[in-house]
Design a protein around this motif. Structure first.
Motif, short mmCIF file in Angstrom:
data_model
loop_
_atom_site.label_atom_id
_atom_site.label_comp_id
_atom_site.label_asym_id
_atom_site.label_seq_id
_atom_site.Cartn_x
_atom_site.Cartn_y
_atom_site.Cartn_z
N UNK A 93 10.31 13.90 -4.79
CA UNK A 93 9.71 13.38 -3.56
C UNK A 93 10.24 11.98 -3.26
N UNK A 94 10.10 11.60 -2.02
CA UNK A 94 10.38 10.22 -1.60
C UNK A 94 9.05 9.59 -1.22
N UNK A 95 8.72 8.47 -1.83
CA UNK A 95 7.44 7.81 -1.62
C UNK A 95 7.67 6.47 -0.93
N UNK A 96 6.82 6.15 0.05
CA UNK A 96 6.99 4.94 0.84
C UNK A 96 5.83 3.98 0.60
N UNK A 97 6.13 2.69 0.66
CA UNK A 97 5.11 1.65 0.54
C UNK A 97 5.30 0.64 1.67
N UNK A 98 4.22 0.11 2.18
CA UNK A 98 4.27 -0.83 3.30
C UNK A 98 3.34 -2.00 3.03
N UNK A 135 0.86 -1.18 0.00
CA UNK A 135 0.00 0.00 0.00
C UNK A 135 0.90 1.23 0.00
N UNK A 136 0.66 2.13 -0.93
CA UNK A 136 1.44 3.36 -1.00
C UNK A 136 0.95 4.33 0.06
N UNK A 137 1.86 4.84 0.86
CA UNK A 137 1.48 5.78 1.90
C UNK A 137 1.10 7.12 1.27
N UNK A 138 0.04 7.75 1.73
CA UNK A 138 -0.42 8.99 1.11
C UNK A 138 0.55 10.15 1.29
N UNK A 139 1.30 10.17 2.40
CA UNK A 139 2.25 11.25 2.62
C UNK A 139 3.53 10.99 1.84
N UNK A 140 4.04 12.02 1.18
CA UNK A 140 5.27 11.94 0.40
C UNK A 140 6.26 12.96 0.93
N UNK A 141 7.50 12.56 1.05
CA UNK A 141 8.53 13.39 1.66
C UNK A 141 9.15 14.31 0.61
N UNK A 142 9.00 15.61 0.81
CA UNK A 142 9.52 16.60 -0.14
C UNK A 142 11.02 16.74 0.04
N UNK A 143 11.77 16.60 -1.07
CA UNK A 143 13.22 16.71 -1.03
C UNK A 143 13.71 18.02 -1.62
N UNK A 144 13.19 18.39 -2.77
CA UNK A 144 13.61 19.64 -3.39
C UNK A 144 12.65 20.00 -4.53
N UNK A 145 12.63 21.28 -4.87
CA UNK A 145 11.88 21.75 -6.02
C UNK A 145 12.79 21.73 -7.23
N UNK A 146 12.30 21.19 -8.34
CA UNK A 146 13.11 21.08 -9.55
C UNK A 146 12.75 22.19 -10.54
N UNK A 147 13.37 22.13 -11.71
CA UNK A 147 13.05 23.06 -12.79
C UNK A 147 12.09 22.44 -13.81
#
Length: 374
Positions: free
Chosen positions: A245-250, A65-77
């Motif tokens: 973003x970094x996306x997590x699944x459990x 299951x993909x977790x709804x929260x995603x970890x923001x790492x940086x804004x790109x171009x």
């Protein structure tokens, strides 16, 4: 493109010994554009979030299951979607080889967080002698719990489980760790989330905000889970380009013996805990417990034993001394056991009050390089 192809196309990963993954392999990446893959992932995530229900039976094969929260790492171009090859190229440019996270200190890389072997926040030097960095701060100690697992996206999963002797004194920053790496309610079998866990919550101090009750549940019932993560590109900030973003699944571990957290076994667990606590309290009331100074006095390592003089009553005196020693050791043991129970089951409100008192004296508690709650 498969996960194996991803590794082959990474020069910095070639030649390394890769640990085989004993769990179910992650989904293979199809030869689609990244925008289509994002669309499919979003569609699946929406379907899961709207219709996701706990696993109906323990025999159902666990799924991610993909977790709804995603970890923001940086804004790109990037102002439009890109494919997976372009994403990998971008990741290789913005991150150092051994640091898959934004950093301004390349010496504190993945290797830096790996030589600790269960580090202690109270120790400032590594257990691994000869490392080129001599010590670490409390901030490094916290970061290790997050960054040590940021290894091999796309083709690796982590098995998480609490040690049975894990303390139930959970620090504030670990709540954030649970937020990213911890399980979702969707992964639990139906009988766990609808029956076992609600019953468990009725018998512990309920904390309505935060994951403390769920963490305790995993500790007491020995419940493991599987977690994986990967990079993704999506619109995260309003009126801004795409963000990395970094996306997590459990997912649930199918090999876990679900009978361990059945309603009957949870009832037995609390019966044993209550009986043990009652027995210790009863004995402690009827037996004079030792204070710290008395414990040190009865410690055989802290006193010099004189050789008994020869007399007709020497054997009687020796036997009486042994009984007394055993009695004193029992008192000490009971005192320690009672203290442990009281520490683990102490009122959370009292702990929160202590934190508030500390913050009232100093808004920052103690220097930020140390544990503010230690």
């Amino acid at each position: 493109m498969t996960a194996s192809d991803y590794i082959k196309n990474q020069p910095h990963l070639q030649g390394r010994t890769l640990t085989p993954n004993p769990f179910s392999a992650l989904a293979e990446y199809h030869s689609l554009s990244y925008s289509k893959e994002v669309a499919e992932t979003s569609s699946k995530a929406k379907t899961q979030s709207s219709t996701a229900t706990p696993n109906t039976t323990s025999n159902t094969k666990p799924v991610y299951y993909t977790k709804p929260q995603k970890q923001h790492l940086m804004t790109t171009l990037f102002t439009k979607p890109i494919n997976l090859t372009q994403l990998k190229s971008f990741i290789n440019r913005v991150f150092y080889e051994d640091s898959p996270w934004p950093t301004d200190n390349i010496t504190k890389n993945q290797s830096f967080y790996e030589p600790w072997f269960y580090p202690s926040p109270n120790n400032k030097s590594f257990f691994n002698p000869g490392y080129h960095i001599n010590g670490y701060t409390y901030t490094d100690y916290k970061n290790a719990f997050f960054r040590d697992f940021l290894l091999r996206p796309y083709d690796h999963s982590w098995f998480f489980s609490f040690d049975q002797n894990c303390t139930k004194t959970i620090l504030g920053w670990f709540n954030e760790w649970w937020y990213w790496f911890g399980p979702l309610d969707s992964i639990y079998p139906e009988e766990v989330i609808k029956t076992s866990y609600p019953f468990y919550k009725k018998h512990v101090f309920d904390q309505p905000v935060g994951p403390l009750n769920k963490i305790w549940f995993h500790i007491d019932m020995g419940i493991p889970w599987i977690c994986s993560w990967h990079f993704t590109l999506a619109i995260s900030l309003q009126d801004m380009p795409y963000s990395l973003l970094r996306e997590f699944r459990v997912k649930w571990l199918g090999k876990y013996n679900i009978d361990r957290c059945s309603l009957g076994n949870i009832q037995k667990y609390f019966q044993i805990v209550n009986k043990t606590k009652t027995a210790i309290q009863t004995i402690s009331k009827s037996t004079h417990l030792l204070n710290p100074s008395q414990i040190s006095q009865t410690n055989p390592n802290s006193q010099t034993h004189k050789t008994p003089t020869s007399s007709p009553t020497s054997s009687t005196t020796s036997s009486s001394s042994q009984k007394s020693s055993r009695k004193e050791k029992m008192k000490t043991f009971l005192a320690e056991m009672l203290a442990q129970f009281e520490a683990e089951n102490s009122d959370i409100e009292e702990s929160n009050q202590q934190v508030n008192d500390t913050q009232a004296e100093d808004p920052y508690g103690v220097p930020l390089g140390q544990d503010p709650f230690g």
